[in-house]
Motif scaffolding. Sequence first.
Motif, mmCIF file in Angstrom:
data_model
loop_
_atom_site.group_PDB
_atom_site.id
_atom_site.type_symbol
_atom_site.label_atom_id
_atom_site.label_comp_id
_atom_site.label_asym_id
_atom_site.label_seq_id
_atom_site.Cartn_x
_atom_site.Cartn_y
_atom_site.Cartn_z
ATOM 1 N N ILE A 101 3.860 72.283 115.673
ATOM 2 C CA ILE A 101 3.155 71.934 114.434
ATOM 3 C C ILE A 101 3.350 70.449 114.120
ATOM 4 C CG2 ILE A 101 3.082 72.331 111.937
ATOM 5 C CD1 ILE A 101 2.115 74.779 112.994
ATOM 6 N N GLY A 102 4.522 69.941 114.364
ATOM 7 C CA GLY A 102 4.789 68.523 114.118
ATOM 8 C C GLY A 102 3.923 67.624 114.978
ATOM 9 N N LYS A 103 3.710 68.020 116.221
ATOM 10 C CA LYS A 103 2.847 67.222 117.098
ATOM 11 C C LYS A 103 1.393 67.283 116.641
ATOM 12 C CE LYS A 103 5.889 67.763 121.003
ATOM 13 N NZ LYS A 103 6.197 68.549 122.176
ATOM 14 N N LEU A 104 0.959 68.441 116.178
ATOM 15 C CA LEU A 104 -0.416 68.577 115.689
ATOM 16 C C LEU A 104 -0.649 67.846 114.364
ATOM 17 C CD1 LEU A 104 -1.164 72.338 116.425
ATOM 18 C CD2 LEU A 104 -2.183 70.356 117.537
ATOM 19 N N SER A 105 0.404 67.693 113.589
ATOM 20 C CA SER A 105 0.260 67.108 112.258
ATOM 21 C C SER A 105 -0.081 65.621 112.277
ATOM 22 C CB SER A 105 1.551 67.306 111.458
ATOM 23 O OG SER A 105 2.579 66.492 111.992
ATOM 24 N N ALA A 106 0.242 64.930 113.345
ATOM 25 C CA ALA A 106 0.009 63.477 113.478
ATOM 26 C C ALA A 106 0.782 62.685 112.434
ATOM 27 C CB ALA A 106 -1.480 63.145 113.423
ATOM 28 N N PHE A 107 1.869 63.243 111.920
ATOM 29 C CA PHE A 107 2.676 62.530 110.944
ATOM 30 C C PHE A 107 3.436 61.361 111.563
ATOM 31 C CE2 PHE A 107 2.997 66.437 108.007
ATOM 32 C CZ PHE A 107 1.827 66.074 107.376
ATOM 33 N N ASN A 108 3.491 61.298 112.887
ATOM 34 C CA ASN A 108 4.137 60.159 113.530
ATOM 35 C C ASN A 108 3.248 58.914 113.506
ATOM 36 O OD1 ASN A 108 2.350 61.413 115.347
ATOM 37 N ND2 ASN A 108 3.374 60.489 117.091
ATOM 38 N N ASN A 109 1.996 59.062 113.102
ATOM 39 C CA ASN A 109 1.069 57.942 112.960
ATOM 40 C C ASN A 109 1.347 57.282 111.607
ATOM 41 O OD1 ASN A 109 -1.208 56.361 112.282
ATOM 42 N ND2 ASN A 109 -2.491 57.547 113.668
ATOM 43 N N SER A 110 1.610 55.985 111.623
ATOM 44 C CA SER A 110 1.988 55.301 110.382
ATOM 45 C C SER A 110 0.856 55.287 109.353
ATOM 46 C CB SER A 110 2.462 53.877 110.681
ATOM 47 O OG SER A 110 1.439 53.142 111.300
ATOM 48 N N VAL A 111 -0.390 55.207 109.798
ATOM 49 C CA VAL A 111 -1.511 55.217 108.846
ATOM 50 C C VAL A 111 -1.636 56.592 108.195
ATOM 51 C CG1 VAL A 111 -4.016 54.964 108.608
ATOM 52 C CG2 VAL A 111 -2.739 53.378 110.048
ATOM 53 N N VAL A 112 -1.479 57.653 108.986
ATOM 54 C CA VAL A 112 -1.544 59.010 108.434
ATOM 55 C C VAL A 112 -0.420 59.209 107.421
ATOM 56 C CG1 VAL A 112 -1.335 61.467 108.980
ATOM 57 C CG2 VAL A 112 -2.685 59.980 110.460
ATOM 58 N N MET A 113 0.781 58.820 107.783
ATOM 59 C CA MET A 113 1.921 59.015 106.885
ATOM 60 C C MET A 113 1.767 58.188 105.612
ATOM 61 S SD MET A 113 4.674 60.487 106.102
ATOM 62 C CE MET A 113 5.090 61.346 107.599
ATOM 63 N N GLY A 114 1.387 56.934 105.741
ATOM 64 C CA GLY A 114 1.235 56.085 104.559
ATOM 65 C C GLY A 114 0.126 56.551 103.635
ATOM 66 N N SER A 115 -1.005 56.921 104.213
ATOM 67 C CA SER A 115 -2.120 57.367 103.373
ATOM 68 C C SER A 115 -1.818 58.706 102.708
ATOM 69 C CB SER A 115 -3.411 57.443 104.178
ATOM 70 O OG SER A 115 -3.273 58.326 105.266
ATOM 71 N N LEU A 116 -1.112 59.589 103.410
ATOM 72 C CA LEU A 116 -0.738 60.865 102.801
ATOM 73 C C LEU A 116 0.262 60.649 101.667
ATOM 74 C CD1 LEU A 116 -1.088 63.921 102.855
ATOM 75 C CD2 LEU A 116 0.816 64.026 104.461
ATOM 76 N N CYS A 117 1.209 59.749 101.851
ATOM 77 C CA CYS A 117 2.162 59.443 100.780
ATOM 78 C C CYS A 117 1.450 58.898 99.550
ATOM 79 C CB CYS A 117 3.212 58.442 101.269
ATOM 80 S SG CYS A 117 4.396 59.109 102.440
ATOM 81 N N VAL A 118 0.511 57.985 99.761
ATOM 82 C CA VAL A 118 -0.243 57.428 98.629
ATOM 83 C C VAL A 118 -1.068 58.521 97.952
ATOM 84 C CG1 VAL A 118 -2.123 55.857 98.003
ATOM 85 C CG2 VAL A 118 -0.292 55.072 99.500
ATOM 86 N N GLY A 119 -1.722 59.368 98.746
ATOM 87 C CA GLY A 119 -2.516 60.456 98.181
ATOM 88 C C GLY A 119 -1.675 61.417 97.361
ATOM 89 N N LEU A 120 -0.498 61.746 97.870
ATOM 90 C CA LEU A 120 0.376 62.664 97.130
ATOM 91 C C LEU A 120 0.928 62.019 95.862
ATOM 92 C CD1 LEU A 120 2.274 64.344 100.099
ATOM 93 C CD2 LEU A 120 0.516 65.373 98.635
ATOM 94 N N LEU A 121 1.195 60.717 95.910
ATOM 95 C CA LEU A 121 1.661 60.021 94.706
ATOM 96 C C LEU A 121 0.546 59.884 93.666
ATOM 97 C CD1 LEU A 121 3.868 57.211 96.277
ATOM 98 C CD2 LEU A 121 4.652 59.189 94.956
ATOM 99 N N LEU A 122 -0.693 59.735 94.122
ATOM 100 C CA LEU A 122 -1.826 59.615 93.201
ATOM 101 C C LEU A 122 -2.248 60.952 92.600
ATOM 102 C CD1 LEU A 122 -4.270 57.118 94.939
ATOM 103 C CD2 LEU A 122 -3.001 56.781 92.823
ATOM 104 N N ALA A 123 -1.909 62.054 93.252
ATOM 105 C CA ALA A 123 -2.401 63.371 92.831
ATOM 106 C C ALA A 123 -2.104 63.698 91.366
ATOM 107 C CB ALA A 123 -1.870 64.460 93.759
ATOM 108 N N PRO A 124 -0.864 63.604 90.889
ATOM 109 C CA PRO A 124 -0.647 63.940 89.473
ATOM 110 C C PRO A 124 -1.347 62.981 88.512
ATOM 111 C CG PRO A 124 1.447 63.429 90.565
ATOM 112 C CD PRO A 124 0.377 63.324 91.584
ATOM 113 N N VAL A 125 -1.421 61.707 88.883
ATOM 114 C CA VAL A 125 -2.110 60.728 88.035
ATOM 115 C C VAL A 125 -3.595 61.067 87.961
ATOM 116 C CG1 VAL A 125 -2.712 58.289 87.820
ATOM 117 C CG2 VAL A 125 -0.424 58.941 88.584
#
Length: 168
Positions: A101-125
């Motif tokens: 699952i970790g390999k499929l998630s592509a979380f090792n890609n810095s753009v994927v990880m950074g954009s997901l972090c920003v999206g999750l931080l923006l979600a409650p706002v």
Amino acid sequence: MIGLLARILKVLNSETDPRQIAGAVILACLFGLTPLWTLHNLIVLLLVLVLRVNLSIFLIAWGFFTVLAFALDPLFDLLGHAVLTAEPLRSMWAALYATDIGKLSAFNNSVVMGSLCVGLLLAPVLWFATIYLVRNYRVHMLDWVRRKRIYQVISGSRLVTTYQSFRS
């Protein structure tokens, strides 16, 4: 462009629950900010189909966040790189990537990880801001917008009525 504006006004002027609109905006943010072909986007797409979110607003917001993502990709890359190389998290990322699952998630890609972090931080706002804006629009501006000539032209235009006849 007129059809897009008509869709937005139709949703804002309808009895659609502001939480459904906010849910659509949040899911569109997560879907649009991150690269398209990722495992978590499949989950987001399933949530869009299962939950009662407004599909028109999801599609419009997805387009907006996708354009925004292209402009912010360098920042996502920097943030993702910082998260992936943070010393306290290295063992967790290594263990995650060792799984299928970790390999499929592509979380090792810095753009994927950074954009997901920003999206999750923006979600409650985005949740609270969207609900606040929709409620205030309906209380303070709905009658004013309905009286304006541009709204009457858009809602009664031949393009919109033709579109609605094909849609039903």
